[in-house]
Design a protein around this motif. Structure first.
Motif, mmCIF file in Angstrom:
data_model
loop_
_atom_site.group_PDB
_atom_site.id
_atom_site.type_symbol
_atom_site.label_atom_id
_atom_site.label_comp_id
_atom_site.label_asym_id
_atom_site.label_seq_id
_atom_site.Cartn_x
_atom_site.Cartn_y
_atom_site.Cartn_z
ATOM 1 N N MET A 1 0.806 -1.214 0.000
ATOM 2 C CA MET A 1 0.000 0.000 0.000
ATOM 3 C C MET A 1 0.843 1.271 0.000
ATOM 4 O O MET A 1 0.403 2.309 -0.496
ATOM 5 N N LEU A 2 2.065 1.221 0.541
ATOM 6 C CA LEU A 2 2.916 2.408 0.473
ATOM 7 C C LEU A 2 3.198 2.786 -0.976
ATOM 8 O O LEU A 2 3.228 3.972 -1.329
ATOM 9 N N SER A 3 3.391 1.784 -1.825
ATOM 10 C CA SER A 3 3.585 2.069 -3.251
ATOM 11 C C SER A 3 2.335 2.691 -3.859
ATOM 12 O O SER A 3 2.417 3.590 -4.706
ATOM 13 N N GLN A 4 1.170 2.230 -3.426
ATOM 14 C CA GLN A 4 -0.071 2.797 -3.964
ATOM 15 C C GLN A 4 -0.222 4.268 -3.579
ATOM 16 O O GLN A 4 -0.740 5.070 -4.358
ATOM 17 N N LEU A 5 0.226 4.610 -2.375
ATOM 18 C CA LEU A 5 0.183 6.024 -1.980
ATOM 19 C C LEU A 5 1.016 6.869 -2.932
ATOM 20 O O LEU A 5 0.579 7.931 -3.402
ATOM 21 N N ARG A 6 2.222 6.398 -3.205
ATOM 22 C CA ARG A 6 3.125 7.177 -4.060
ATOM 23 C C ARG A 6 2.600 7.248 -5.492
ATOM 24 O O ARG A 6 2.603 8.315 -6.115
ATOM 25 N N PHE A 7 2.164 6.095 -6.022
ATOM 26 C CA PHE A 7 1.598 6.091 -7.374
ATOM 27 C C PHE A 7 0.448 7.090 -7.464
ATOM 28 O O PHE A 7 0.354 7.867 -8.426
ATOM 29 N N THR A 8 -0.438 7.052 -6.490
ATOM 30 C CA THR A 8 -1.623 7.904 -6.541
ATOM 31 C C THR A 8 -1.248 9.377 -6.513
ATOM 32 O O THR A 8 -1.768 10.182 -7.312
ATOM 33 N N PHE A 9 -0.347 9.751 -5.621
ATOM 34 C CA PHE A 9 0.065 11.148 -5.544
ATOM 35 C C PHE A 9 0.682 11.614 -6.863
ATOM 36 O O PHE A 9 0.322 12.675 -7.399
ATOM 37 N N ARG A 10 1.609 10.838 -7.403
ATOM 38 C CA ARG A 10 2.306 11.249 -8.624
ATOM 39 C C ARG A 10 1.366 11.284 -9.826
ATOM 40 O O ARG A 10 1.431 12.207 -10.655
ATOM 41 N N ILE A 11 0.493 10.300 -9.931
ATOM 42 C CA ILE A 11 -0.432 10.270 -11.070
ATOM 43 C C ILE A 11 -1.428 11.419 -10.980
ATOM 44 O O ILE A 11 -1.725 12.083 -11.988
ATOM 45 N N MET A 12 -1.934 11.707 -9.785
ATOM 46 C CA MET A 12 -2.861 12.825 -9.650
ATOM 47 C C MET A 12 -2.186 14.147 -9.992
ATOM 48 O O MET A 12 -2.787 15.013 -10.646
ATOM 49 N N HIS A 13 -0.932 14.319 -9.571
ATOM 50 C CA HIS A 13 -0.190 15.514 -9.950
ATOM 51 C C HIS A 13 -0.043 15.615 -11.460
ATOM 52 O O HIS A 13 -0.235 16.682 -12.061
ATOM 53 N N ALA A 14 0.318 14.485 -12.098
ATOM 54 C CA ALA A 14 0.531 14.490 -13.544
ATOM 55 C C ALA A 14 -0.755 14.814 -14.297
ATOM 56 O O ALA A 14 -0.748 15.582 -15.270
ATOM 57 N N VAL A 15 -1.875 14.229 -13.853
ATOM 58 C CA VAL A 15 -3.160 14.485 -14.510
ATOM 59 C C VAL A 15 -3.537 15.950 -14.373
ATOM 60 O O VAL A 15 -4.001 16.592 -15.339
ATOM 61 N N GLU A 16 -3.326 16.519 -13.191
ATOM 62 C CA GLU A 16 -3.671 17.921 -12.981
ATOM 63 C C GLU A 16 -2.776 18.841 -13.810
ATOM 64 O O GLU A 16 -3.249 19.821 -14.402
ATOM 65 N N ALA A 17 -1.491 18.494 -13.897
ATOM 66 C CA ALA A 17 -0.578 19.301 -14.719
ATOM 67 C C ALA A 17 -0.958 19.225 -16.191
ATOM 68 O O ALA A 17 -0.901 20.233 -16.914
ATOM 69 N N GLN A 18 -1.353 18.038 -16.642
ATOM 70 C CA GLN A 18 -1.762 17.871 -18.036
ATOM 71 C C GLN A 18 -2.997 18.718 -18.342
ATOM 72 O O GLN A 18 -3.100 19.346 -19.406
ATOM 73 N N HIS A 19 -3.929 18.755 -17.399
ATOM 74 C CA HIS A 19 -5.125 19.574 -17.584
ATOM 75 C C HIS A 19 -4.764 21.055 -17.642
ATOM 76 O O HIS A 19 -5.289 21.804 -18.487
ATOM 77 N N GLU A 20 -3.875 21.494 -16.778
ATOM 78 C CA GLU A 20 -3.462 22.898 -16.790
ATOM 79 C C GLU A 20 -2.829 23.259 -18.130
ATOM 80 O O GLU A 20 -3.116 24.325 -18.689
ATOM 81 N N ARG A 21 -2.001 22.368 -18.647
ATOM 82 C CA ARG A 21 -1.350 22.660 -19.931
ATOM 83 C C ARG A 21 -2.378 22.707 -21.054
ATOM 84 O O ARG A 21 -2.317 23.581 -21.940
ATOM 85 N N ALA A 22 -3.357 21.765 -21.011
ATOM 86 C CA ALA A 22 -4.393 21.757 -22.049
ATOM 87 C C ALA A 22 -5.227 23.030 -22.034
ATOM 88 O O ALA A 22 -5.742 23.457 -23.074
ATOM 89 N N GLU A 23 -5.338 23.649 -20.854
ATOM 90 C CA GLU A 23 -6.110 24.886 -20.727
ATOM 91 C C GLU A 23 -5.264 26.128 -21.007
ATOM 92 O O GLU A 23 -5.746 27.254 -20.844
ATOM 93 N N GLY A 24 -4.009 25.920 -21.383
ATOM 94 C CA GLY A 24 -3.145 27.048 -21.733
ATOM 95 C C GLY A 24 -2.432 27.675 -20.554
ATOM 96 O O GLY A 24 -1.798 28.726 -20.708
ATOM 97 N N ARG A 25 -2.537 27.033 -19.385
ATOM 98 C CA ARG A 25 -1.862 27.580 -18.203
ATOM 99 C C ARG A 25 -0.506 26.887 -18.063
ATOM 100 O O ARG A 25 -0.339 25.920 -17.324
ATOM 101 N N TRP A 26 0.448 27.425 -18.820
ATOM 102 C CA TRP A 26 1.787 26.823 -18.883
ATOM 103 C C TRP A 26 2.811 27.928 -19.053
ATOM 104 O O TRP A 26 2.571 28.851 -19.826
ATOM 105 N N PRO A 27 3.917 27.942 -18.337
ATOM 106 C CA PRO A 27 4.348 26.922 -17.371
ATOM 107 C C PRO A 27 3.466 26.906 -16.125
ATOM 108 O O PRO A 27 2.709 27.847 -15.870
ATOM 109 N N LEU A 28 3.581 25.831 -15.353
ATOM 110 C CA LEU A 28 2.727 25.647 -14.187
ATOM 111 C C LEU A 28 2.938 26.766 -13.172
ATOM 112 O O LEU A 28 4.061 27.206 -12.940
ATOM 113 N N ALA A 29 1.839 27.198 -12.581
ATOM 114 C CA ALA A 29 1.885 28.222 -11.536
ATOM 115 C C ALA A 29 0.829 27.900 -10.497
ATOM 116 O O ALA A 29 -0.244 27.375 -10.812
ATOM 117 N N HIS A 30 1.152 28.211 -9.253
ATOM 118 C CA HIS A 30 0.177 28.007 -8.180
ATOM 119 C C HIS A 30 -0.963 29.004 -8.322
ATOM 120 O O HIS A 30 -0.767 30.168 -8.652
#
Length: 440
Positions: free
Chosen positions: A305-334
């Protein structure tokens, strides 16, 4: 309740209880099977003292979707390419399992998971070929010391389920009567109704209503688009029914789940490697559907399950970054609410959220006085704890090799890095004999 008292001292406590928070140097007093106190300093002359210096103390991890019977097939699904490979190459091997194989497989998987920090698991047992298969799996669960909800599978019987359903549900009732209703019991009965790609709405309704009549936690596979609409229209959604996967859920379906108080079990590593849509985890969380996590099949994913925690965090970050880029918000900003996911939030998926999904939030999921003493000690030496939120260390800097101790209901199941009262050589032999027969 036992009078035994254990005092865990000098650990870095991540309680996940809002009233206690994190204690950079704290103690946990355990009386019998329950947590009695969590505080910066506790003195108790009558307690056995366990020095937790150099460790992080966290609530036990909770896996909400694990097919324990697949443990002997570890590695067979390593190169699967999509669901069709699984259905044609791995799942049919279930027919070769004898009832005694269910004991060996379940016992071995549970011990592996327990040693890796999973104190509670929902065993989705979709290999109940006979009543003896279920009985043998439960016999194993009674011996492991892990906290388990046994999800009696009503799935995978497209050619038999209609004529066998009544007998199987009667068996569920008998097993539930044997196990009882104590919500703190280590082994509890559950039900895994057949979903619509194996059954019908009417058939599923019979099974869900039977489970509700017994007060059982229930779980289903949810893989086909539009299923959640049909299940909702039949009046079957509720907080006692936990869908697993749901990668194709629409925003409207997620709103229905939230309205009904449902959670979802995401098996992030398997879903991602199988090419499924991973945006649903963040969309579910934002919609008010509590995400939880599971390993899924040991045939293709490590019971970790520790691996699942890490996978989930990294994949969720990647999906959110991909969405930001698709919306033209690039480079990433808080910006407000972005990024959405944090390591602490993901840790909650496998603790407080999972406890709620299993109907056990009053008993497990956080280090709270009065709750069951289910916890894990993670070594942080020799390099010390990572900077920032200590949950970052757990999710991003810890592995199963760091697990020093695992406790369930006030009893150590792993201590000083070694399993307690487990014959490892016997485990190897049990699993190896079944594996060689399956693959010959």
């Amino acid at each position: 309740m036992s009078d035994r008292r254990i005092l865990i001292k000098n650990g870095f406590i991540i309680s996940l209880d809002p009233g206690i928070g994190d204690l950079p140097r704290g103690d946990v007093l355990i009386h019998g099977d329950r947590i009695e106190r969590v505080a910066p300093l506790i003195e108790d002359d009558g307690a056995e003292v366990v020095d937790a210096e150099g460790t992080i103390v966290i609530p036990g991890l909770i896996d909400t979707h694990l097919h324990m019977w697949q443990q002997p097939m570890r590695g067979l699904g390593a190169d699967l390419w999509g669901m069709n490979d699984y259905i044609s190459r791995v799942y049919p091997l279930r027919e070769r399992f004898r009832a005694q194989d269910m004991f060996a497989s379940t016992y071995t998987c549970a011990i592996e998971a327990l040693g890796n920090g999973t104190t509670t698991a929902l065993d989705f047992c979709h290999n109940v070929l006979t009543e003896d298969h279920a009985e043998e799996a439960l016999r194993a669960h009674r011996l492991t010391g892990q906290r388990v909800v046994f999800g009696y599978g009503m799935v995978g019987y497209a050619d038999r389920i209609e004529r066998e359903r009544d007998d199987r549900l009667a068996h569920v009732s008998r097993l539930h009567a044997e196990l009882g209703d104590d919500p703190t019991a280590l082994v509890r009965m559950g039900l895994a109704p057949g979903t619509l790609n194996f059954s019908t709405v009417k058939g599923m309704q019979i099974e869900v209503e039977h489970g509700r009549g017994l007060g059982l936690p229930m779980t289903i596979h949810q893989n086909d688009a539009g299923e959640l609409y049909k299940i909702h229209d039949a009046g079957l959604l509720g907080p006692d029914l936990l869908p697993a996967h749901s990668n194709n859920a629409s925003d409207h379906e997620l709103a229905l789940l939230a309205r009904c108080g449902c959670s979802i079990s995401f098996t992030t590593e398997g879903e991602f490697s199988g090419g499924r849509n991973m945006s649903v985890v963040g969309r579910a969380d934002r919609a008010g559907v509590s995400p939880t996590l599971g390993v899924d099949g040991p045939s293709f994913v490590a019971v970790d399950m520790l691996s699942q925690l890490r996978f989930t965090f990294r994949i969720m970050h990647a999906v959110e970054a991909q969405h930001e880029r698709a919306e033209g918000r690039w480079p990433l900003a808080h910006s407000p609410g972005i990024p959405f996911v944090t390591a602490r939030r993901v840790l909650e998926y496998a603790t407080v959220n999972a406890a709620k999904a299993l109907g056990m939030e009053r008993h497990i999921g956080s280090l709270t006085p009065g709750k069951q003493a289910d916890l894990v000690l993670l070594r942080i030496d020799p390099y010390g704890i990572a900077a920032g939120d200590p949950a970052n260390h757990v999710v991003l800097h810890s592995g199963v090799g760091d697990i020093d101790a695992v406790m369930v209901a006030g009893r150590f199941r792993k201590r000083d890095g070694r399993m307690v009262d487990v014959d490892v050589e016997r485990l190897r032999a049990l699993s190896g004999e079944i594996r060689s027969r399956l693959t010959s």
